[in-house]
Structure formats: structure tokens, C-alpha cells
Motif scaffolding. Structure first.
Motif, PDB file in Angstrom:
ATOM      1  N   THR A 370       0.868  -1.171   0.000  1.00 11.22           N
ATOM      2  CA  THR A 370       0.000   0.000   0.000  1.00 11.22           C
ATOM      3  C   THR A 370       0.910   1.227   0.000  1.00 11.22           C
ATOM      4  O   THR A 370       2.130   1.110  -0.194  1.00 11.22           O
ATOM      5  CB  THR A 370      -0.949  -0.005   1.217  1.00 11.22           C
ATOM      6  N   THR A 371       0.344   2.396   0.217  1.00  9.65           N
ATOM      7  CA  THR A 371       1.137   3.619   0.344  1.00  9.65           C
ATOM      8  C   THR A 371       0.718   4.359   1.599  1.00  9.65           C
ATOM      9  O   THR A 371      -0.375   4.130   2.140  1.00  9.65           O
ATOM     10  CB  THR A 371       0.949   4.546  -0.869  1.00  9.65           C
ATOM     11  N   GLN A 373      -0.212   7.393   1.827  1.00 11.93           N
ATOM     12  CA  GLN A 373      -1.405   8.185   1.562  1.00 11.93           C
ATOM     13  C   GLN A 373      -2.667   7.327   1.611  1.00 11.93           C
ATOM     14  O   GLN A 373      -3.714   7.769   2.109  1.00 11.93           O
ATOM     15  CB  GLN A 373      -1.285   8.881   0.201  1.00 11.93           C
ATOM     16  N   GLU A 374      -2.587   6.096   1.121  1.00  8.87           N
ATOM     17  CA  GLU A 374      -3.764   5.219   1.143  1.00  8.87           C
ATOM     18  C   GLU A 374      -4.180   4.854   2.560  1.00  8.87           C
ATOM     19  O   GLU A 374      -5.349   4.539   2.809  1.00  8.87           O
ATOM     20  CB  GLU A 374      -3.474   3.955   0.327  1.00  8.87           C
ATOM     21  N   ASP A 379       0.749  13.833   2.988  1.00 10.96           N
ATOM     22  CA  ASP A 379       1.918  13.827   2.121  1.00 10.96           C
ATOM     23  C   ASP A 379       3.143  14.287   2.910  1.00 10.96           C
ATOM     24  O   ASP A 379       3.073  15.219   3.716  1.00 10.96           O
ATOM     25  CB  ASP A 379       1.705  14.765   0.927  1.00 10.96           C
ATOM     26  N   THR A 396      10.975   5.237   4.582  1.00  7.81           N
ATOM     27  CA  THR A 396      10.331   4.870   3.330  1.00  7.81           C
ATOM     28  C   THR A 396       9.917   6.134   2.590  1.00  7.81           C
ATOM     29  O   THR A 396       9.537   7.134   3.213  1.00  7.81           O
ATOM     30  CB  THR A 396       9.101   3.969   3.546  1.00  7.81           C
ATOM     31  N   GLY A 398       7.341   6.326   0.912  1.00  8.37           N
ATOM     32  CA  GLY A 398       5.876   6.349   0.887  1.00  8.37           C
ATOM     33  C   GLY A 398       5.272   4.995   0.613  1.00  8.37           C
ATOM     34  O   GLY A 398       4.121   4.738   0.961  1.00  8.37           O
ATOM     35  N   ARG A 399       6.039   4.116  -0.012  1.00  5.84           N
ATOM     36  CA  ARG A 399       5.535   2.770  -0.262  1.00  5.84           C
ATOM     37  C   ARG A 399       5.661   1.946   1.014  1.00  5.84           C
ATOM     38  O   ARG A 399       6.683   1.990   1.712  1.00  5.84           O
ATOM     39  CB  ARG A 399       6.320   2.113  -1.387  1.00  5.84           C
TER      40      ARG A 399
END
Length: 682
Positions: A370-371, A373-374, A379, A396, A398-399
Motif C-alpha cells: 500500500t502507500t 497516503q492510502e 503527504d 520509506t 511512501g511505499r
């Protein structure tokens, strides 16, 4: 509802008689009816339990899953559990309640209508046990049923019609927690019965000053999450759990969609923990504990702590995971995504971070991703990612991803803060496919390590550690000087098991070591199960005679050539569908999956499938055949009223074939499925 097996002493008997029939039997009208008449409707009165209880999910112990009503359930055991809470650090980790389940009382009340503790089990009485537990800085819980009898087949006294008297006894004894079951309820409205005990507990608290946490245990039959927030502090959302992967998984899936109903003082309860009881692997138990924690579920230990292994205590005592469950914001984790057995569940935490569970339902390693943001994080340039089982931190970009072992869960706490600069980059480590090895014959497999961090990974090296006597040789580079964000190192391997290696599972470890730009050492470790397999026989053979790679089953083991008996191997009956008896095949209970190694050497799987006649009009099952992760054939939903259905699948080129039985979409009650005359042609 599901009838528990005969070997299990506890039976759920839900009465279908109207309350008026109690009078015909010579019983007074239930107090539940009397206590709520003036309120107009059961939940309308504004009479609530004291505030401030169970602001985080209750943590403790309940004896039922490990001892049921056996003689070992007694005063000495309960006191011993309290001692272990202190000695093993469980009290420090947050466990508070030492709870008694059914069978603590005599079968009859005394001449004054009072409950009587069994003098053989509790010679000092319940108050003496409560005093001992309190002396340890802990709390005591007790059990009864919102019916005329409890759930045990011996029929101990229930509280229906005795709510005020029983609640007062509990408070006088020093009880801090009540589990209120649903058996022998005589058809009285559930809300009415549970509100009556709520009001009785409140009255007892007013006279004694002892608040009591109230656990509603009506198995989710009347959707208590919709009405019980001002009745009890927690409510069961499912039927009883059992110590099996399928049971735990089914219950988890029922509880996950109810996140909106949970919060401080009002918790969804998917039943007690089975961690340490022996029916699952440590990987599966870590998943159990991870998912209960991210669902903000009560954490009630169900194993006998006197026999607990260090591994069990490590799982139950993981304070970083417990902190997820006990987060004061009180949010239950929500499903971010679920596809093909790959689950992402995220829980908002009070400090603004997110806890993320990457859960792999399938029987082979899977990349789950996932990310930030999800999951609901804002951000940011980068994030700190904390692995709550490895107790290590990374950065990370973001991933959020990992290769998750079969039936495993990677539990991560992700924060958008500046601390990421001090952490090494996160990497994803994976193996392409299952490691299936025929003894003496080299098997080819590929590994991959990918940099998911904001910073580069330096001096990257990958190793594959195999059992003694095995060989693992890299046939392409397994080191690289640097990996930038998003870059990967792929390595091919030849793995050989000794010619005399016995079929079965073996532990293999894939490891990547590297350094951050600041020179900090880091590593990622992926435990892998390698299987030594045997080539399938030529010609047509019965699958009931062939070894399987793995087998999971809803209740009891998968049976060869008999139906599913739900408890021990060999306790089933002849396979029978629509009056026809079959000599060979497999007996299963949904949810079920049985995997076979076919080595790309077979052409077809055939079977006659259906619900076994032993379940009468109950049960519904759908059958599927999968080849290398792709569905090759399936039936619709089958019921006991239907004759056996032929099922056939083309499995040419497949290395692994999986036979799946699902619950037909209506739960697993009585879902005894037969793979009758199941055959493999090679």
C-alpha cells in the motif's frame, strides 16, 4: 447456529419457547421482562453502566479455551494464573483480568435462590479467589448466561429471572467483569435480557461501590453492535472461536467490517485468543495477535499459561503490538484493500501515526503493498516505518510493502515525522514462487531485493541459508554496491536437497544486508518454508491416497476417505452424498484448502462433490479447483438437498493444485463438504 461437537462439553442451547411458557412450567416471569416494562423498549431508558470502564479493550485471561470444564479448572489454577501474570511480566504489559468461565458453580441454587460455588473446585469460595487476585493488583471476572441454564451440558444455573440477586452476589464477592452468555434463553428478546442485567449490575455497583465491566456474549445473532453501546462495554460479534487457522480467519473476516461501531467503552469482541493452544503455527498465532490488536479487540488469553512456551509468551507479551490494541483513541482498524488473499488494514492512532497490517491469507508467500497516503497519512518527503515484530525502524519514500509469509502478517507503525532521516532505508525482500524441491534434483528459484526507502542502500548482499546437507548456489550476482530508491537486485539460485531428504517442510532463510548512507548496518530477513516433494504417480490415482503439501480446515482435520468429524483424525463417517456412499475421497469442513504437488506432469482433476448427508438440511458449500493460483473450475453453492455434482479441471502445466471448499456465503455452520471419488490423472 452451529451445534458444537459431542466431545465438547459446552453446548449452546437456544430456547425457542416464548417467555410465557416459563409460567406454564411453574417459573416466574423473567426479571428481564419485569425490569424493562417501564422503559417502553429495552434500550430506551437512559440507565447505563458507570462511565469510565473499558476505555481501552479489556486484557486478561479466560480458562475456557484451554481447560473447559475439566477438573484442572479450580481455585489453585486461577490463583496460579494471577501469579504468572506478575512473574512473567504480563501484568506490566497490560493484562488485568483473570476470568472464570462456565462450571464454577453447583448445578442447583441454594434454598434462598443464591448461586453456590462448587466446593470441590473452589473450596474457599469466589470471594477468597477475588481477594487473592486483587492482592496481586489484578481483577477477577466471572461467567453466567442470560438464560435459565448456562451453556454447559451439565446445565448450571443461568441468570434469567435472577438478574438482581446474581449481580449483587457478584459484586459482594468482588467480581470486576461479567461475561454474559446466550444459552437456554427461552426465546426472550435479547435486548430485554441484556438490558436487565445491565440495570442489575448498575444497582449492585450503587450498593457496593464496585463497578463491573459487562461483556455481552450473544454471538452476534441480534447485531448487538447496532444497539448495545449503552448496554454493555463489549459484545461478541461471532460464534465461538476454535484453535484452527480457518476458525480464526472466518471470525476475523466477520469482525473487520464492524469498525464504525467500536470506540472507548464499546468494543467489538471476536472472541478469546487461541495463541499457544497448539492448533496453529507461531506464524499464524502472530497473525491472530496482530489482527486482534489492529481490530482493537479485547485480548483475553485462552491458553494455559502454566504450560506456555517462551514463543507463546513472546507473542502475548509484545508491548509494541499491545500498544496498538490499547491506543487511547480507540479506533478499530479498517480494511484499505483486500484482493486474492492479500489484505491491508490500517488503524488511526492518537499520535497521528497509522498502524498497518500487511496480511497474507494464502498458503504461499505474497507481496502485500500500500502507500502512506492510502492509509490516511498526509503527504511527506518520507516516513518512519517501525516493524512491530522485528522491533526495527526504517525510512520509506511512501511505499509500505513486504513479502509476507504464508498465513503471516507484517505489522508496521508508520509516522510522518523528521525522524526518518536517522533510519536506514526500508527494503522489500522476496522470492519468486514456492520453493518446491524434489530430493536430489536441483530446483531453480529467483530472489529480489528492492529499495523502498528515501535514501540509497549501500553494499547490498543477499544470501539464501538452507538446512545442513542442502546446497544453495547463486547463479547470478547476489551483491551490488548501491541501490537507489526503487531499484532492485535480482538473483537466480539453484537449490538442491539431499537424495535421501524426506518429504515435508524445511526452514530456509532469505536475508539481505546493507548499509545506510550514514553507515548504519541494516538487514531484512524473510523466513521461507521449502518443501521436499515427491513427483506425482503416473496414471490415475485417488487424491485420498496421495500426500498433500498443506491442508487447512474449518473444524478438525481434513479426513481421508471419510466425512469430517470436526475433532480428531478418523472420527468421520463414510462419505455419503444424496444417499450414495463413496469409498474414496476427502472429507472437509469449510473454509478448507488442500494443496497437492503436481510438478507440471498432470492433466486433470475430477471429483463428485457435495454436502455430506450427515448434516441433514444444514450446511452449504461451494467447491473450487485452482491450478498454480488460478481458478480452473468451480461449482455454485451446493446444499444437502442436492445430489453429488461432477467437477473436473484441466491442470496441465500446473506445479500445484488446490482443492477449495468455501462456506457458500452464509457462514460455516454445518458445512461438511465431500470431495468424493477425487482423482488425479498424470
Amino acid at each position: 447456529m452451529r451445534q458444537l461437537p459431542a466431545r465438547t462439553t459446552r453446548r449452546r442451547v437456544v430456547g425457542s419457547l416464548a417467555a410465557a411458557l416459563l409460567c406454564a412450567a411453574g417459573l416466574a416471569a423473567p426479571a428481564a421482562a419485569r425490569d424493562t416494562t417501564e422503559q417502553g423498549r429495552p434500550d430506551a431508558g437512559g440507565v447505563r453502566l458507570p462511565d469510565g470502564l473499558a476505555l481501552t479493550p479489556p486484557m486478561g485471561f479466560n480458562n475456557w479455551n484451554s481447560t473447559q470444564c475439566r477438573a484442572e479448572f479450580d481455585e489453585a489454577m486461577v490463583k496460579g494464573i494471577a501469579d504468572i501474570f506478575v512473574e512473567k511480566g504480563l501484568k506490566k504489559a497490560g493484562y488485568q483480568y483473570v476470568n472464570l468461565d462456565d462450571c464454577w458453580a453447583l448445578p442447583e441454587r441454594d434454598a434462598n435462590g443464591k448461586l453456590v460455588p462448587d466446593p470441590a473446585r473452589f473450596p474457599g469460595g469466589i470471594k477468597a479467589v477475588a481477594d487473592y487476585v486483587h492482592s496481586k493488583g489484578l481483577k477477577l471476572g466471572i461467567y453466567t448466561s442470560a438464560g435459565t441454564k448456562t451453556c454447559n451440558s451439565a446445565g448450571f444455573p443461568g441468570a434469567l429471572g435472577h438478574e438482581r440477586s446474581d449481580a449483587q452476589q457478584f459484586a459482594d464477592w468482588g467480581v470486576d467483569y461479567l461475561k454474559y452468555d446466550n444459552c437456554n434463553n427461552q426465546g426472550v428478546d435479547a435486548r430485554q435480557r441484556y438490558v436487565a442485567m445491565r440495570d442489575a449490575l448498575r444497582a449492585a455497583t450503587e450498593t457496593t461501590g464496585r463497578p463491573i465491566v459487562y461483556s455481552i456474549c450473544e454471538w452476534g445473532e441480534n447485531k448487538p453492535w447496532e444497539w448495545a453501546a449503552d448496554v454493555g462495554h463489549l459484545w461478541r460479534t461471532t460464534s465461538d472461536i476454535s484453535d484452527s487457522w480457518s476458525s480464526m480467519l472466518s471470525i476475523m473476516k466477520q469482525n473487520l467490517p464492524l469498525a464504525e461501531h467500536a470506540g472507548p467503552g464499546r468494543w467489538n469482541d471476536p472472541d478469546m485468543l487461541e495463541v499457544g493452544n497448539g492448533g496453529m503455527t507461531d506464524t499464524e498465532y502472530r497473525t491472530h495477535f496482530s489482527m486482534w490488536s489492529i481490530m482493537a479487540a479485547p485480548l483475553l488469553i485462552g491458553s494455559d499459561l502454566r504450560k506456555a512456551t517462551p514463543e507463546t509468551l513472546d507473542i502475548l507479551g509484545n508491548e509494541e503490538v499491545i500498544a496498538v490494541d490499547q491506543d487511547p483513541l480507540g479506533r478499530q482498524g479498517r480494511v484499505v484493500s483486500s484482493q486474492d488473499g492479500r489484505w491491508v488494514v490500517a488503524k488511526e492512532m492518537k499520535d497521528g501515526s497509522r498502524t498497518v497490517a500487511l496480511f497474507n491469507e494464502t498458503g504461499s508467500p505474497q507481496t502485500v503493498a500500500t502507500t502512506a497516503q492510502e492509509t490516511g497519512l498526509p503527504d511527506a518527503e518520507a516516513y518512519t516505518l517501525r516493524d512491530l515484530w522485528q522491533h526495527k525502524s526504517y525510512n520509506t519514500a511512501g511505499r509500505i510493502a513486504a513479502t509476507v509469509p504464508a498465513h503471516g502478517t507484517v505489522l508496521l507503525r508508520v509516522t510522518a515525522d523528521g525522524a526518518w532521516e536517522h533510519q536506514p532505508p526500508a527494503t522489500e525482500l522476496g522470492l519468486d514462487g514456492d520453493l518446491l524441491v524434489e530430493a536430489g534434483t536441483p530446483a531453480e528459484v529467483a530472489s529480489e531485493v528492492t529499495n523502498a526507502g528515501r535514501t540509497s542502500a549501500q553494499r547490498v548482499s543477499v544470501t539464501l541459508d538452507v538446512p545442513k546437507g542442502w546446497a544453495a548456489k547463486a547463479t547470478s550476482p547476489n551483491t551490488v554496491k548501491s541501490l537507489r530508491t526503487g531499484a532492485s537486485l535480482a538473483t537466480s539460485w539453484k537449490v538442491t536437497a539431499p537424495a535421501d531428504a524426506k518429504p515435508g517442510p524445511y526452514d530456509v532463510t532469505l536475508k539481505a544486508t546493507y548499509r545506510s548512507p550514514r553507515g548504519a548496518h541494516a538487514e531484512q530477513v524473510l523466513p521461507i518454508t521449502a518443501q521436499v516433494v515427491v513427483a506425482p504417480p503416473s496414471g490415475t490415482s485417488s487424491l485420498g491416497d496421495q500426500p498433500w503439501l498443506s491442508a487447512t480446515n474449518g473444524w478438525g482435520p481434513v479426513e481421508r476417505d471419510t466425512s469430517n468429524g470436526e475433532q480428531e483424525a478418523g472420527d468421520g463417517n463414510p462419505l455419503t452424498i444424496g444417499g450414495t456412499v463413496y469409498e474414496k475421497g476427502l472429507g472437509v469442513h469449510a473454509e478448507s484448502a488442500v494443496e497437492y504437488y503436481t510438478g507440471a506432469a498432470c492433466e486433470k482433476v475430477t471429483a463428485q462433490v457435495g454436502v455430506d448427508d450427515e448434516k441433514s438440511a444444514k450446511g452449504s458449500v461451494a467447491f473450487e479447483i485452482w491450478a498454480d493460483g488460478k481458478k480452473a473450475a468451480s461449482t455454485g453453492v451446493l446444499t444437502p438437498a442436492m445430489p453429488a455434482q461432477p467437477l473436473s479441471a484441466d491442470v496441465r502445466g500446473a506445479r500445484v493444485v488446490r482443492l477449495v471448499a468455501t462456506d457458500g456465503g452464509d457462514g460455516v455452520d454445518s458445512d461438511h463438504g465431500d470431495w468424493a471419488d477425487a482423482r488425479l490423472s498424470c
